[in-house]
Write an enzyme that holds these catalytic residues in place. Structure first.
Site, PDB file in Angstrom:
ATOM      1  N   TYR A  26       0.841  -1.210   0.000  1.00 47.58           N
ATOM      2  CA  TYR A  26       0.000   0.000   0.000  1.00 47.58           C
ATOM      3  C   TYR A  26       0.873   1.256   0.000  1.00 47.58           C
ATOM      4  O   TYR A  26       0.660   2.176  -0.795  1.00 47.58           O
ATOM      5  CB  TYR A  26      -0.913  -0.024   1.223  1.00 47.58           C
ATOM      6  CG  TYR A  26      -1.854   1.143   1.354  1.00 47.58           C
ATOM      7  CD1 TYR A  26      -2.936   1.298   0.486  1.00 47.58           C
ATOM      8  CD2 TYR A  26      -1.687   2.105   2.359  1.00 47.58           C
ATOM      9  CE1 TYR A  26      -3.820   2.367   0.620  1.00 47.58           C
ATOM     10  CE2 TYR A  26      -2.559   3.172   2.500  1.00 47.58           C
ATOM     11  CZ  TYR A  26      -3.626   3.302   1.631  1.00 47.58           C
ATOM     12  OH  TYR A  26      -4.489   4.366   1.760  1.00 47.58           O
ATOM     13  N   ILE A  44      -8.524   8.077   8.698  1.00 45.36           N
ATOM     14  CA  ILE A  44      -9.875   8.615   8.513  1.00 45.36           C
ATOM     15  C   ILE A  44     -10.883   7.485   8.742  1.00 45.36           C
ATOM     16  O   ILE A  44     -10.685   6.363   8.243  1.00 45.36           O
ATOM     17  CB  ILE A  44     -10.053   9.180   7.070  1.00 45.36           C
ATOM     18  CG1 ILE A  44      -8.928  10.178   6.710  1.00 45.36           C
ATOM     19  CG2 ILE A  44     -11.437   9.804   6.892  1.00 45.36           C
ATOM     20  CD1 ILE A  44      -8.862  11.445   7.516  1.00 45.36           C
TER      21      ILE A  44
HETATM   22  P1  NAP Z   1     -13.299   2.663   1.183  1.00 45.73           P
HETATM   23  O1  NAP Z   1     -14.506   3.092   1.946  1.00 45.73           O
HETATM   24  O2  NAP Z   1     -12.856   1.250   1.250  1.00 45.73           O
HETATM   25  O3  NAP Z   1     -13.518   3.084  -0.342  1.00 45.73           O
HETATM   26  C1  NAP Z   1     -12.682   2.644  -1.369  1.00 45.73           C
HETATM   27  C2  NAP Z   1     -13.341   3.026  -2.682  1.00 45.73           C
HETATM   28  O4  NAP Z   1     -12.497   2.608  -3.749  1.00 45.73           O
HETATM   29  C3  NAP Z   1     -14.697   2.356  -2.874  1.00 45.73           C
HETATM   30  O5  NAP Z   1     -15.640   3.338  -3.215  1.00 45.73           O
HETATM   31  C4  NAP Z   1     -14.472   1.389  -4.035  1.00 45.73           C
HETATM   32  O6  NAP Z   1     -15.569   1.291  -4.932  1.00 45.73           O
HETATM   33  C5  NAP Z   1     -13.328   2.074  -4.762  1.00 45.73           C
HETATM   34  N1  NAP Z   1     -12.612   1.103  -5.592  1.00 45.73           N
HETATM   35  C6  NAP Z   1     -11.798   0.090  -5.191  1.00 45.73           C
HETATM   36  N2  NAP Z   1     -11.379  -0.609  -6.271  1.00 45.73           N
HETATM   37  C7  NAP Z   1     -11.931  -0.006  -7.370  1.00 45.73           C
HETATM   38  C8  NAP Z   1     -11.874  -0.249  -8.760  1.00 45.73           C
HETATM   39  N3  NAP Z   1     -11.147  -1.265  -9.266  1.00 45.73           N
HETATM   40  N4  NAP Z   1     -12.558   0.562  -9.597  1.00 45.73           N
HETATM   41  C9  NAP Z   1     -13.284   1.593  -9.107  1.00 45.73           C
HETATM   42  N5  NAP Z   1     -13.390   1.875  -7.791  1.00 45.73           N
HETATM   43  C10 NAP Z   1     -12.725   1.077  -6.939  1.00 45.73           C
HETATM   44  O7  NAP Z   1     -12.031   3.496   1.621  1.00 45.73           O
HETATM   45  P2  NAP Z   1     -11.764   5.050   1.861  1.00 45.73           P
HETATM   46  O8  NAP Z   1     -11.126   5.146   3.194  1.00 45.73           O
HETATM   47  O9  NAP Z   1     -12.955   5.875   1.550  1.00 45.73           O
HETATM   48  O10 NAP Z   1     -10.600   5.281   0.773  1.00 45.73           O
HETATM   49  C11 NAP Z   1     -10.683   6.238  -0.277  1.00 45.73           C
HETATM   50  C12 NAP Z   1      -9.262   6.651  -0.659  1.00 45.73           C
HETATM   51  O11 NAP Z   1      -8.645   7.300   0.459  1.00 45.73           O
HETATM   52  C13 NAP Z   1      -8.349   5.478  -1.022  1.00 45.73           C
HETATM   53  O12 NAP Z   1      -7.542   5.840  -2.118  1.00 45.73           O
HETATM   54  C14 NAP Z   1      -7.503   5.295   0.225  1.00 45.73           C
HETATM   55  O13 NAP Z   1      -6.263   4.697  -0.058  1.00 45.73           O
HETATM   56  C15 NAP Z   1      -7.370   6.722   0.700  1.00 45.73           C
HETATM   57  N6  NAP Z   1      -7.023   6.868   2.108  1.00 45.73           N
HETATM   58  C16 NAP Z   1      -7.843   6.426   3.103  1.00 45.73           C
HETATM   59  C17 NAP Z   1      -7.471   6.589   4.438  1.00 45.73           C
HETATM   60  C18 NAP Z   1      -8.324   6.133   5.588  1.00 45.73           C
HETATM   61  O14 NAP Z   1      -7.825   6.149   6.738  1.00 45.73           O
HETATM   62  N7  NAP Z   1      -9.569   5.741   5.387  1.00 45.73           N
HETATM   63  C19 NAP Z   1      -6.253   7.223   4.739  1.00 45.73           C
HETATM   64  C20 NAP Z   1      -5.443   7.654   3.694  1.00 45.73           C
HETATM   65  C21 NAP Z   1      -5.846   7.477   2.392  1.00 45.73           C
HETATM   66  P3  NAP Z   1     -16.699   0.125  -4.841  1.00 45.73           P
HETATM   67  O15 NAP Z   1     -17.040   0.014  -3.372  1.00 45.73           O
HETATM   68  O16 NAP Z   1     -17.796   0.637  -5.695  1.00 45.73           O
HETATM   69  O17 NAP Z   1     -16.076  -1.126  -5.394  1.00 45.73           O
END
Ligand code: NAP
Length: 245
Positions: free
Chosen positions: A153, A186
């Site tokens: 990651y 987050i």
């Molecule tokens: P999440 O709730 O798991 O959401 C991940 C999203 O990515 C989902 O909407 C999913 O869509 C989409 N996704 C995954 N594979 C995909 C694909 N092949 N094509 C299209 N969409 C795809 O996680 P989140 O925390 O909101 O994460 C959003 C972003 O923030 C990510 O890039 C993550 O690395 C980043 N981030 C998160 C955190 C944290 O602490 N939460 C911290 C730093 C960075 P579907 O559900 O429709 O498949």
């Protein structure tokens, strides 16, 4: 005329908050989803009821044909694309020695190839011909400082930063900005693998004393897309409560 934003992975989590922020600010919004169809439909209904201009588009960002089709749909619905937010991403907790080639490839496919596919498609079909646009890529603090048990990651999220900085230089003469938002911890499904105890430890390490909210990230993204941020490109902005300073 309203501006148009495309947000990947926008049916839930951080992407959903970004979609709502732009929709309530008067943007035309394309909510991309891959597997979360029900969530995408209900978000679209909720926003449409409030008078927002929103469409949903299913596309796996790793599949260039699906991406190109989605971008064509957005352009025929709204005319052009002003802002792209590459938010879709996956994570996995594993010891480095347990990561196999398939795990690594999947991580790089979604987090890097997905960003590449979306960015190239939007550039070719809308931003470059118009010499205008803003691209915001969602990385992570772990792409800045590395996380134990998240080597794949962290690798992918560091690559997003490198890609964005290089692209910012290449696209500046075309009046297109590229920036990175690198959130800290987050509260979303992405943290659900952590136990309550792990969450408590993490929270105690954050100088502001709390896990971030999806709205904190959405506000940063919205700022980077605003007129006020027009002189900012190639930067990494990290809403992280002071976890990385
Ligand atoms: P999440 O709730 O798991 O959401 C991940 C999203 O990515 C989902 O909407 C999913 O869509 C989409 N996704 C995954 N594979 C995909 C694909 N092949 N094509 C299209 N969409 C795809 O996680 P989140 O925390 O909101 O994460 C959003 C972003 O923030 C990510 O890039 C993550 O690395 C980043 N981030 C998160 C955190 C944290 O602490 N939460 C911290 C730093 C960075 P579907 O559900 O429709 O498949």
């Amino acid at each position: 005329m309203s501006k148009t934003v495309v947000i990947t992975g926008a049916a839930k989590g951080i992407g959903k908050a970004i979609a709502k922020t732009f929709a309530y600010s008067g943007y035309n919004v394309c909510i991309n989803y891959n597997t979360s169809e029900e969530e995408a439909k209900s978000l679209c209904e909720e926003l449409a009821k409030d008078g927002c201009n929103v469409i949903i588009c299913k596309a796996d960002v790793t599949d260039r044909k699906q991406v190109d089709k989605m971008i064509d749909t957005v352009i025929s619905s709204f005319g052009n694309i002003d802002v792209l937010v590459n938010n879709a991403g996956i994570s996995e907790y594993k010891l480095f020695i347990d990561i196999d080639e398939k795990d690594l490839k999947r991580m790089l496919d979604v987090n890097i190839l997905g960003t590449f596919n979306m960015t190239q498609s939007v550039l070719k079909k809308s931003m470059l011909p118009r010499k205008d646009g803003t691209i915001i890529n969602i990385s992570s603090i772990w792409g800045m400082v590395g996380a134990s048990l998240e080597v794949a990651y962290s690798t992918s999220k560091a690559a997003i930063i490198g890609m964005s900085k290089a692209l910012a230089k290449e696209l500046a003469p075309s009046n297109i900005t590229v920036n990175v938002v690198a959130p800290g911890a987050i509260s979303t499904d992405m943290l659900k693998e952590l136990s309550d105890e792990d969450m408590k430890v993490l929270q105690d390490e954050i100088p502001l004393g709390k896990i971030g909210r999806v709205e904190d990230v959405a506000a940063t993204v919205k700022f980077l897309a605003s007129y006020e941020a027009r002189y900012i490109t190639g930067q990494v902005i990290s809403p992280n409560g002071g976890l990385v300073i």
